[in-house]
Design an enzyme around this catalytic site. Structure first.
Site, PDB file in Angstrom:
ATOM      1  N   GLY A  19      -5.576   8.515  11.870  1.00  0.00           N
ATOM      2  CA  GLY A  19      -4.869   7.880  10.767  1.00  0.00           C
ATOM      3  C   GLY A  19      -4.337   8.838   9.724  1.00  0.00           C
ATOM      4  O   GLY A  19      -5.051   9.697   9.253  1.00  0.00           O
ATOM      5  N   SER A  20      -3.075   8.702   9.344  1.00  0.00           N
ATOM      6  CA  SER A  20      -2.510   9.581   8.332  1.00  0.00           C
ATOM      7  C   SER A  20      -1.092   9.166   7.992  1.00  0.00           C
ATOM      8  O   SER A  20      -0.769   7.998   7.986  1.00  0.00           O
ATOM      9  CB  SER A  20      -2.548  11.029   8.811  1.00  0.00           C
ATOM     10  OG  SER A  20      -2.284  11.893   7.733  1.00  0.00           O
TER      11      SER A  20
END
Length: 221
Positions: free
Chosen positions: A188-189
């Site tokens: 996630g980012s």
């Protein structure tokens, strides 16, 4: 669909740990409690399934067009704005940001075809990906690709509060092809793309993107 090579070690380790935990529970911890064993088994399968899905790479018909900038990642458009890009261009650019949740495909793809003219990796913090300072203070990479007509597109991989490892497969002076793998961000980012001000943006806030497929913008000729 296939599984990405970046996940092989993590998936194997997770599988072995969960297997050992379930065997320990079955033979020692909950040997007389079948309900507890079943609950643990189901929870383990769900957790392993989440880890595996994170590293999936679906089969896609990629978009190929010299004048278009294609989404480098799956996710949601969270920023479309004119801003000062102070690292490379040192002037105003059109920024488009894509937030990648842990449930998104996490392969990053080259948004255009061209030559990598600039690359820089920065170690840093792990602020949540939507934090205003995440693009300048978090662990990140900056990659600039120059098209055949001289137009340059900047892409920035940004780690988040959960993402703790950025992987890249490009280097300066390397030719890259639109849609091919640029890198990977684990768990996630966010990915920022900086375009010329006269680029014709084709997405809006809240749109969901597919890496290698969704058209972000049309570039000036």
């Amino acid at each position: 669909m296939r599984l990405h090579r970046e996940g092989y070690t993590i998936m194997l380790t997770t599988g072995l740990v969960l297997l050992a935990l379930n065997l320990l529970a079955y033979f020692y911890l909950f040997s007389s409690q079948p309900t507890a064993i079943i609950v643990l088994l189901v929870a383990s399968l769900v957790l392993f399934g989440l880890v595996v899905q994170f590293f999936r790479v679906p089969n896609r018909q990629l978009t190929r067009a010299e004048s278009q900038v294609i989404a480098p990642a799956d996710g949601t458009i969270v920023v479309i704005e004119e801003t000062e890009e102070s690292e490379y261009f040192k002037e105003r650019r059109r920024q488009i940001s894509i937030f990648m949740s842990p449930l998104n495909v996490h392969v990053n793809r080259n948004p255009v075809t061209g030559i990598v003219r600039y690359f820089k990796y920065y170690p840093g913090k792990y602020l949540v990906a939507w934090h205003p300072k995440s693009s300048t203070e978090n662990e990140r990479t900056t990659i600039v690709i120059q098209l055949a007509n001289g137009v340059e597109v900047l892409l920035r991989q940004i780690a988040g509060a959960v993402a703790r490892r950025i992987v890249w497969y490009v280097k300066e002076n390397q030719p890259v092809e639109q849609g091919t793998e640029l890198g990977f961000i684990k768990f996630g980012s966010r990915v920022d793309v900086f375009l010329p001000l006269d680029a014709d943006v084709k997405v809006k806030i809240g749109d969901r993107t597919k890496g290698g497929v969704t058209v972000l913008a049309e570039l000036p000729s």
